[in-house]
Design an enzyme around this catalytic site. Structure first.
Site, mmCIF file in Angstrom:
data_model
loop_
_atom_site.group_PDB
_atom_site.id
_atom_site.type_symbol
_atom_site.label_atom_id
_atom_site.label_comp_id
_atom_site.label_asym_id
_atom_site.label_seq_id
_atom_site.Cartn_x
_atom_site.Cartn_y
_atom_site.Cartn_z
ATOM 1 N N GLU A 115 0.841 -1.203 0.000
ATOM 2 C CA GLU A 115 0.000 0.000 0.000
ATOM 3 C C GLU A 115 0.869 1.243 0.000
ATOM 4 O O GLU A 115 1.984 1.206 0.510
ATOM 5 C CB GLU A 115 -0.836 0.046 1.302
ATOM 6 C CG GLU A 115 -1.764 -1.109 1.456
ATOM 7 C CD GLU A 115 -2.430 -1.116 2.844
ATOM 8 O OE1 GLU A 115 -2.385 -0.093 3.552
ATOM 9 O OE2 GLU A 115 -2.999 -2.158 3.185
ATOM 10 N N LYS A 117 2.342 4.518 1.507
ATOM 11 C CA LYS A 117 2.465 5.009 2.874
ATOM 12 C C LYS A 117 2.085 6.487 2.855
ATOM 13 O O LYS A 117 2.847 7.337 2.395
ATOM 14 C CB LYS A 117 3.886 4.822 3.400
ATOM 15 C CG LYS A 117 3.999 5.207 4.843
ATOM 16 C CD LYS A 117 5.327 4.752 5.409
ATOM 17 C CE LYS A 117 5.443 5.132 6.873
ATOM 18 N NZ LYS A 117 5.228 6.537 7.161
ATOM 19 N N ASP A 119 1.359 10.201 3.688
ATOM 20 C CA ASP A 119 2.074 11.137 4.545
ATOM 21 C C ASP A 119 1.101 12.188 5.071
ATOM 22 O O ASP A 119 1.081 13.321 4.611
ATOM 23 C CB ASP A 119 3.207 11.785 3.745
ATOM 24 C CG ASP A 119 4.259 12.373 4.651
ATOM 25 O OD1 ASP A 119 4.181 12.140 5.874
ATOM 26 O OD2 ASP A 119 5.153 13.064 4.140
ATOM 27 N N TYR A 231 -7.183 2.454 5.988
ATOM 28 C CA TYR A 231 -6.464 1.238 5.597
ATOM 29 C C TYR A 231 -6.538 0.108 6.617
ATOM 30 O O TYR A 231 -5.915 -0.925 6.413
ATOM 31 C CB TYR A 231 -4.999 1.546 5.271
ATOM 32 C CG TYR A 231 -4.308 2.357 6.349
ATOM 33 C CD1 TYR A 231 -4.085 3.710 6.161
ATOM 34 C CD2 TYR A 231 -3.910 1.786 7.547
ATOM 35 C CE1 TYR A 231 -3.483 4.477 7.133
ATOM 36 C CE2 TYR A 231 -3.312 2.540 8.534
ATOM 37 C CZ TYR A 231 -3.097 3.883 8.317
ATOM 38 O OH TYR A 231 -2.508 4.630 9.295
ATOM 39 N N LYS A 318 10.904 3.063 2.672
ATOM 40 C CA LYS A 318 10.999 4.511 2.491
ATOM 41 C C LYS A 318 11.679 4.820 1.159
ATOM 42 O O LYS A 318 12.723 4.229 0.843
ATOM 43 C CB LYS A 318 11.823 5.132 3.628
ATOM 44 C CG LYS A 318 11.150 5.052 4.992
ATOM 45 C CD LYS A 318 9.935 5.959 5.022
ATOM 46 C CE LYS A 318 9.366 6.128 6.401
ATOM 47 N NZ LYS A 318 9.982 7.105 7.227
ATOM 48 N N CYS A 412 38.350 24.053 21.442
ATOM 49 C CA CYS A 412 36.910 23.846 21.595
ATOM 50 C C CYS A 412 36.187 25.199 21.594
ATOM 51 O O CYS A 412 36.579 26.099 22.345
ATOM 52 C CB CYS A 412 36.643 23.102 22.903
ATOM 53 S SG CYS A 412 34.899 23.072 23.347
ATOM 54 N N CYS A 415 34.872 25.811 25.450
ATOM 55 C CA CYS A 415 35.718 26.066 26.626
ATOM 56 C C CYS A 415 37.112 26.572 26.261
ATOM 57 O O CYS A 415 37.875 26.956 27.141
ATOM 58 C CB CYS A 415 35.828 24.808 27.472
ATOM 59 S SG CYS A 415 36.707 23.478 26.641
ATOM 60 N N CYS A 430 36.764 17.272 22.442
ATOM 61 C CA CYS A 430 37.188 18.215 23.461
ATOM 62 C C CYS A 430 37.374 17.345 24.700
ATOM 63 O O CYS A 430 36.428 16.694 25.145
ATOM 64 C CB CYS A 430 36.115 19.272 23.708
ATOM 65 S SG CYS A 430 36.400 20.133 25.266
ATOM 66 N N CYS A 435 34.069 20.873 30.318
ATOM 67 C CA CYS A 435 33.639 21.765 29.225
ATOM 68 C C CYS A 435 32.144 22.068 29.357
ATOM 69 O O CYS A 435 31.321 21.149 29.411
ATOM 70 C CB CYS A 435 33.931 21.107 27.884
ATOM 71 S SG CYS A 435 33.165 21.937 26.492
#
Ligand code: IVH
Length: 675
Positions: A115, A117, A119, A231, A318, A412, A415, A430, A435
């Site tokens: 079937e 799908k 959306d 469905y 998908k 970083c 930090c 890091c 941090c």
């Protein structure tokens, strides 16, 4: 005209309007003009104005929306409204097939239904004696929101299931599942109209449909061009319902529901795969994000059971991602919970599949250099399903020479400490355990709904607590005082007290939530639950060896290593000590393994109205005593629990010689089997 004659005219007019509505909105085959339809509706309204007591909830006039609500009430679904597992290619579909075929031989002989799908927004529709009485959203799958008035405005939704030519009545109670959506054409038209009116346009049909159905004022919903496709039958009482998916679709169609005609029945999994791969989503008048393959035999599908929230008997394929090109404006970095520094792209905003994308992941620094991605490049960006959009690579042919090569940061951004790139790893870290960015991420995870679920403690507040130096690790949350909070901006007495309360309440969260909240790499809710069941407290868990963890089903060497490592770190040991001191030390009660549950190993089906228990209460009672409840009768059913006005399950149980229990007999059975 005598009142009797008028009533006859009224009823005939209702029937006629219903039939034209069905022809127009379900069959797409109208036989009267819009003008003629409107005239008939006008006449119906006139009669109703004179005879308000004749108006029923299923009258064709009742689709215009009602008085606004204050809020939506909750609706408990009669059976869980499950989700679907995903497959991203034919290999995934094959793996799914092999998995379920290994579980049950019958899979090798079953056929399938494929079937589209849809959306849109999942809706659950209730009919009593053929009349639409209630409609709900999916919500969390167990409980949804009552959006009856909004759904009533959807013209494709039957307000009454007509009795067919043979006089067959629909099941006395019928619950149907489907998807409310807006077609691509109607969406275009809606946006063109809004644009003309100088109003804000909508981004995509799905969100517009979902937003329209969440309106408290159903008169607003009535203005949106919503439609519907169904469905599945969630539940039926008093009436035969089919036991294959294919027949269910036909059955629903016969009852007058809109059902997609793009569904196909196929004999083998190879045929199902071919349909999935050959389907072009653009050829559909509405948006679909994949195809659903379903085991046609519904008893078999039911027996295959559920993993998490996904039924094993179906899978969603998908479609491959959609991609577009846009300009890469900048590359920035994020600091994750474990200190991993990941680059992301700041993009010139671009629409992909109806969503405006402004950022996309760049995976890691190696990816940027391997693909030679430069700031200012035109880049190809993809988006698939719910995953974060990602950059595929640059389009080198259109470079102007002004693009700037990128070098990863040395320190970083949070930090300022140096960034490390351990040999042989793509990740940059890091390594400063203090941090602030890491701490914020850690806390964010700890308080999140999947972990300690501390209400009212969102990201902004977490940042505020860290910035103010009030919290240096997760355990510090439990020593926060109201006085400290009152010093922060935006905190008044009530807010501070609420937060302190919410934090204190989280002390009684079960152990698996605390384990999840620790943020051990690879340990999500499911693994945390396994660990909690096995070790029962953090003391025992902190002593385990890697090989011991590896011996647990589902735990590989990587996760075992990360668990052991986490408990070896002195800072983490200090956190555990502080948690214990502050009473954040849940202990998992031993499972009732020693004393077997009375209904262990038994499978029940509940049908009809029981004298005292609601269906959910009956299910809870059975499950609390170790039994299993399924929604349809099959060879694995041990007992049918029977109430008044049972559905076809009663006939099926009789055919299969399945013992029948009343509510009292069920309770006796539990008592008898309780040691
Ligand atoms: S069947 C046990 N069929 O997709 C039944 N779902 O991503 C499970 N959906 O939550 C669902 N079209 O709301 C099924 N033809 C279709 C569907 C469909 C769309 C939705 C459904 C589900 C979601 C999963």
């Amino acid at each position: 005209m005598s009142s009797e004659n008028l009533k006859q005219e009224y009823q005939a007019l209702q029937e006629e309007l219903r039939s034209h509505n069905y022809r127009y909105h379900v069959l797409n085959d109208p036989v009267v003009s819009d003008y003629e339809f409107d005239q008939m509706l006008k006449r119906l309204r006139e009669i109703e104005a004179d005879h308000p007591d004749w108006v029923t909830s299923d009258s064709p006039t009742q689709r215009a929306g009602a008085e606004p609500l204050d809020k939506f009430t909750k609706v408990e679904h009669p059976a869980p409204i499950l989700s679907l597992g995903n497959a991203f290619g034919k290999e995934d579909i094959r793996d799914w097939y092999e998995r379920i075929a290994r579980l049950d031989d019958r899979v090798r002989n079953t056929d399938f239904v494929v079937e589209p799908k849809l959306d849109g927004l999942t809706v659950v529709l209730h009919y009593q004696n053929g009349v639409f009485t209630q409609g709900a959203t999916r919500g969390n799958g167990e409980v949804g929101e009552d959006i009856t008035e909004n759904l009533r405005t959807i013209k494709a939704l039957p307000l009454r299931i007509p009795v067919d030519e043979k006089g067959t009545q629909p099941p006395s109670r019928l619950v149907v599942r489907g998807e409310a959506l807006i077609t691509k054409d109607d969406f275009e038209k809606l946006n063109q109209r809004l644009e003309k009116e100088g109003k804000k346009t909508y981004l995509n049909p799905r969100n517009t449909a979902a937003g329209s159905l969440r309106q408290l004022d159903s008169r607003m919903t009535a203005k949106r061009p919503l439609t519907l496709l169904v469905y599945a039958i969630v539940e039926a009482e008093n009436g035969e319902v089919p036991n294959t998916q294919w027949e269910s679709l036909n059955f629903l169609r016969q009852l007058g529901f809109p059902v997609s005609d793009a569904s196909q029945q196929c004999k083998t999994i190879d045929d199902a795969i071919a349909i999935c791969l050959d389907t072009d989503p653009d050829s559909f008048p509405f948006e679909i994000d994949g195809m659903v393959i379903k085991v046609n035999d519904l008893d078999l599908a039911d027996d295959l059971g559920v993993v998490g929230k996904d039924p094993r008997g179906a899978i969603a394929y998908k479609f491959p991602a959609k991609s577009v090109t846009t300009r890469l404006e900048d590359i920035r970095v994020n600091v994750g919970r474990t200190g991993v520094i990941t680059p992301y792209a700041v993009l010139e905003p671009v629409e992909i599949g109806g969503v405006v994308v402004r950022q996309a992941t760049l995976h890691n620094f190696d990816f940027i250099s391997e693909k030679d991605i430069r700031i200012g490049d035109r880049v190809l960006v993809k988006r698939a399903g719910e995953v974060i959009p990602y950059v595929i690579g640059p389009i080198e042919d259109v470079r102007t020479g002004n693009e700037v090569k990128y070098t990863p940061p040395k320190t970083c951004p949070s930090c300022g400490e140096p960034i490390m790139n351990p040999e042989g790893e793509v990740a940059y870290y890091c390594t400063n355990s203090a941090c602030p960015a890491q701490l914020v991420r850690n806390l964010e995870h700890f308080v999140s709904r999947s972990a300690m679920d501390i209400f009212g403690l969102g990201i902004n507040l977490v940042e505020q607590l860290v910035d103010a130096g009030l919290v240096n690790d997760i355990a510090d949350l439990y020593t926060l005082t109201k006085k400290e909070l009152l010093r922060l901006e935006g905190f008044a007495d009530k807010k501070a007290a609420n937060l302190i309360n919410a934090i204190a309440n989280s002390k009684s969260q079960p152990l698996y939530r605390l384990i999840t909240g620790l943020g051990i790499r690879g340990v999500g809710q499911v693994a945390a639950q396994d660990l909690a069941d096995r070790y029962r407290d953090l003391e025992a868990l902190s002593q385990v060896t890697q090989s011991e963890i590896e011996s647990i089903e589902g735990f590989g060497p990587n996760i075992a290593e990360s668990i052991v490592e986490w408990f070896e770190i002195p800072e983490n040991q200090e956190i555990l000590r502080k948690l214990k001191t502050n009473g954040v030390w849940p202990v998992e009660e031993p499972a009732e393994e020693q004393c077997p549950q009375p209904l262990e190993g038994l499978t029940f089906v509940v049908t009809g109205t029981l004298p005292t228990l609601s269906r959910t209460e009956a299910k809870d009672l059975i499950e609390a005593n170790g039994g299993k409840v399924t929604s349809s009768v099959s060879g694995n059913t041990n007992y049918l629990v029977l109430g008044e006005n049972p559905g076809s399950k009663y006939d099926q149980a009789q055919k299969k010689n399945i013992p029948i229990l009343s509510e009292d007999e069920l309770k006796n059975l539990i008592e008898e089997r309780t040691p």
